[in-house]
Design an enzyme around this catalytic site. Structure first.
Site, PDB file in Angstrom:
ATOM      1  CG  ASP B 142     -13.956  -2.470   9.995  1.00  0.00           C
ATOM      2  OD1 ASP B 142     -13.921  -3.400  10.825  1.00  0.00           O
ATOM      3  OD2 ASP B 142     -14.809  -2.395   9.102  1.00  0.00           O
ATOM      4  CG  HIS B 149     -16.160 -10.334   4.111  1.00  0.00           C
ATOM      5  ND1 HIS B 149     -17.386 -10.003   3.592  1.00  0.00           N
ATOM      6  CD2 HIS B 149     -15.426  -9.184   4.096  1.00  0.00           C
ATOM      7  CE1 HIS B 149     -17.411  -8.706   3.284  1.00  0.00           C
ATOM      8  NE2 HIS B 149     -16.236  -8.187   3.589  1.00  0.00           N
ATOM      9  CD  GLU B 218     -18.559  -4.719   5.730  1.00  0.00           C
ATOM     10  OE1 GLU B 218     -17.792  -4.198   6.565  1.00  0.00           O
ATOM     11  OE2 GLU B 218     -18.241  -4.939   4.547  1.00  0.00           O
ATOM     12  CD  GLU B 220     -16.621  -5.439  10.655  1.00  0.00           C
ATOM     13  OE1 GLU B 220     -15.676  -5.179  11.420  1.00  0.00           O
ATOM     14  OE2 GLU B 220     -16.826  -4.826   9.589  1.00  0.00           O
ATOM     15  CG  ASP B 252     -18.187  -1.098   9.139  1.00  0.00           C
ATOM     16  OD1 ASP B 252     -18.412   0.004   9.665  1.00  0.00           O
ATOM     17  OD2 ASP B 252     -17.328  -1.277   8.260  1.00  0.00           O
ATOM     18  NE  ARG B 256     -21.323  -4.248   1.010  1.00  0.00           N
ATOM     19  CZ  ARG B 256     -20.363  -4.483   1.888  1.00  0.00           C
ATOM     20  NH1 ARG B 256     -19.187  -3.883   1.803  1.00  0.00           N
ATOM     21  NH2 ARG B 256     -20.578  -5.308   2.898  1.00  0.00           N
ATOM     22  CD  GLN B 259     -17.196  -0.523   0.451  1.00  0.00           C
ATOM     23  OE1 GLN B 259     -18.313  -0.850   0.850  1.00  0.00           O
ATOM     24  NE2 GLN B 259     -16.125  -1.255   0.668  1.00  0.00           N
ATOM     25  CE  LYS B 272     -16.922  -0.656   4.486  1.00  0.00           C
ATOM     26  NZ  LYS B 272     -17.407  -1.987   4.901  1.00  0.00           N
ATOM     27  CB  THR B 276     -20.145   1.742  12.905  1.00  0.00           C
ATOM     28  OG1 THR B 276     -19.535   2.162  11.685  1.00  0.00           O
ATOM     29  CG2 THR B 276     -19.574   0.397  13.332  1.00  0.00           C
ATOM     30  CD  GLU B 385     -19.259 -12.277   2.356  1.00  0.00           C
ATOM     31  OE1 GLU B 385     -18.660 -13.343   2.556  1.00  0.00           O
ATOM     32  OE2 GLU B 385     -19.513 -11.455   3.274  1.00  0.00           O
TER      33      GLU B 385
END
Lengths: 440, 440
Positions: B142, B149, B218, B220, B252, B256, B259, B272, B276, B385
């Site tokens: 990744d 971002h 996420e 992507e 993904d 948070r 992490q 993570k 996915t 975000e």
């Protein structure tokens, strides 16, 4: 007391003694197909060739309760994944059965000792076999459980006060590694090219591209998964032993300068993914059981329940060493340590890895993280630590010295357990020679 | 101008238009074996069933220069790896050939349009097929190429002055992800349990274990590798296009809070690796060629030679959106952006990934990193975000609001390109619904 075998040239002091019976994948000049074997003394027993030569009922006496068709199928594949997937109870019976074939007083002489055709076709000198990667590795995860390494590296990069991050004593820190570049003992390793920041203090920061100047080793223990877990289901730490197939030595080659520039904020990448070497013979989990010890690293942190193990003997006392051979042939042992300095056990790593439901598959590989001892530079598992990131030299035989590896250097990891009475279980070697970078 | 097809209910405004022809792995109620297909309009064309029904010489007219036995073999596997391994020139011919079968004025009506048995056996309504993971994924990497971002997340965690690390403009930052937990569109995702530091300021730091409170997405773009490279050999950025099989949408999923506690110093791990999701249909590299644009992110840094591409159009203008459906069925589009905000191209990522000799294998997956636009919270690819790490709420339809995901929420990513004249190439959906954590 160590047993004697009827095999020629057998010594109980071999890494591959009767107490061991490690599994690997071999090929031979007369049969290029990679296939399962065990190592015993100076020989490999080719299981794919041998097993079908034996009467099925007799095989059942040696491996009681095992489905022989299933076993024969699993031991005719080009990796050990199918055998690993049969589960630890089967591995236990098969290892025990093979152990029974080989001592001087074997109850089954007709199966191998007195079976000339079987011996001729299935017993091969180790010097004549080619070793292959023993498993098809789905995912590779590298932990950081070597306390003295983590601390020493932390001091180098962040100073003694911030050497260990605040999570270190609470969970087995790890990261996802690269499976595609895992190679077997003996495979040459090319010096990687990468982005390097030659002067980290100059502003603006301007990297160059070139061969790493800080090629290093990492002395680790590797652990292969046998029993998978479903996505979404965690493995209980108390059940995690049943998910372990066996162990290998692992050298997680590292380019320290590439790593230092790239690793924020997402971790090591090109500094690690150019190559990881493992020893060829997988020492089964049961072979190491007699060598359990309490970890030398006391963790006073109150652990979360999912990391609490039964019993205290989560570590193994595997004596480890790092040998460096320069291009002129001089060999020096530059580090000696033991896996008893791992702070987290593999069951704890598995429990943590799967806590959020991450599925592990048969053949997945876990690295312990670099193992170093407490006693100074002679007990370190990386040149980074031995030389304090290149500040000091390691003196070698033949008037040589190193900060990091030069082209033509070979590094060999070795490891073994012994119980003091002559019973020995060893890993063989995990070696690789450095060749020069691509010219760019 | 977009072409019309003879297929029932066909619209050129479909994601799976004649301009697309994406590849996937299907099964059907009458044939549970996963097998290759392409999507066209509302249908899947089952290639494993259809190809052997056609006279070999006729097939050669449609796919000129392709080894038909090899193609038939590749398209009868349970993943697309064998087809991907045939290389981009073959993909180009096969896609073009299939495109020729499907328009109203097809030069080959006898192969499908007028072939009733073929149509009946090989054309299946998409509503009736089950999709499977299209590739066997060896390694998953990744990247972090979404500039807006990376900047926004950097501001949240390190403030505006240190938002981007000093390496960010010099190399495509990336990390190794977990391949075993990659699932196809529609697979439910269990909320992960993990270690969480509820009060990061309290000393001593004391984590708890529980379900993540900050479950995020996420948005992507994923890229599958076709042509492998040997260990030790880098892929030239100018050749890297030939190593790309195609693209998917990728979510993904990220926890948070897990992490934030675990990620120093080695990067994201359990935050993570619990899941996915990728979209089911792989849009081939050639299908996206007409939609090349210059990246919207100007990088004024002088690039190292190995990252310098020919031409300026390294990005694609794929219009992307994130839809959130709550348990009550209300759906809200919470983010809209474009892949033109990726600062690094996939060829640059491949060149960087292999710079040190890391081998990539057919089926390896690269994630772009989260894609966000410059225009505020409505253009963001993560809730982190949109909500500034949970400080603000995102307002949803049905009087709902979210900081992070709740159990029962479904997230659907969508993406498509169009050229303004009605020619459209889309990805279908990349969706997953959250179910509750394991009770511990």
């Amino acid at each position: 007391m160590a047993k004697e075998s009827w095999l020629p040239d057998y010594s109980p002091a071999s890494d591959f003694s009767l107490a061991n019976i490690p599994f690997g994948i071999i090929s031979t000049p007369d049969n290029q197909t990679p296939r399962p074997a065990i190592a015993i003394g100076d020989f490999a027993l080719d299981l794919k060739t041998w097993l079908p030569m034996i009467n099925k009922e007799t095989v059942s006496d040696v491996f009681p309760g095992v489905d022989i068709s299933q076993l024969t199928h699993a031991l005719s594949q080009s990796t050990l994944n199918a055998f690993a997937a049969l589960g630890r109870p089967v591995h236990r019976i098969v290892r025990k059965g093979i152990q029974d074939l080989l001592p001087k007083d074997t109850p089954f002489p007709q199966l191998l000792q007195d079976n000339e055709e079987g011996r001729t076709k299935a017993l091969k000198r180790l010097s004549e076999v080619t070793m292959h990667l023993p498993m098809e590795i789905g995912d590779y995860t590298d932990f950081y459980a070597g306390y003295h390494h983590a601390y020493a590296v932390g001091v180098i990069f962040r100073g003694p006060e911030n050497a260990l991050q605040s999570n270190y004593m609470h969970l087995p820190v790890g990261y996802h590694g690269r499976a595609s570049s895992i190679v077997v003992d003996g495979t040459p390793i090319r010096r990687p090219v990468g982005q390097i920041l030659l002067d980290p203090k100059a502003e603006p920061k301007q990297p160059v591209v070139g061969p790493t100047r800080k090629l290093d080793i990492e002395l680790e223990l590797g652990c292969f998964i046998s029993k998978p877990n479903e996505m979404g289901e965690a493995v209980d730490v108390k059940q995690a032993q049943e998910h372990i197939f066996g162990y290998v030595l692992l050298n997680d080659w590292s380019a320290r300068d590439i790593q230092a520039w790239e690793y924020v904020p997402l971790g090591p990448f090109n500094g690690k993914n150019f190559g990881t070497t493992i020893s060829a013979w997988i020492v089964l989990a049961d072979a190491l059981e007699p060598f359990r010890v309490k970890s030398e690293i006391e963790n006073k942190t109150e652990l979360q329940g999912y990391l609490k193990e039964e019993g205290e003997k989560g570590a193994f006392d595997i004596k480890l060493e790092v040998d460096l051979t320069t291009a002129d042939g001089s060999e020096t042992t530059i580090g000696r340590t033991s896996s008893k300095y791992l702070m987290w056990s593999f069951p704890q790593m598995i429990a943590h890895h799967t806590l959020g439901g991450c599925p592990m598959r048969t053949g997945d590989l876990l690295g312990s993280g670099t193992i170093s001892g407490p006693g100074g530079v002679k007990e370190r598992g990386s040149l980074l630590e031995m030389t304090e990131n290149g500040k000091n030299e390691v003196l070698l035989a033949g008037m040589n010295a190193r900060t990091f590896l030069k082209d033509g250097d070979s590094v060999t990891l070795r490891g073994f357990c012994d119980d003091g009475s002559g019973v020995r279980v060893g890993f063989g070697r995990c070696a690789g020679k450095i060749y020069s970078a691509v010219q760019r």
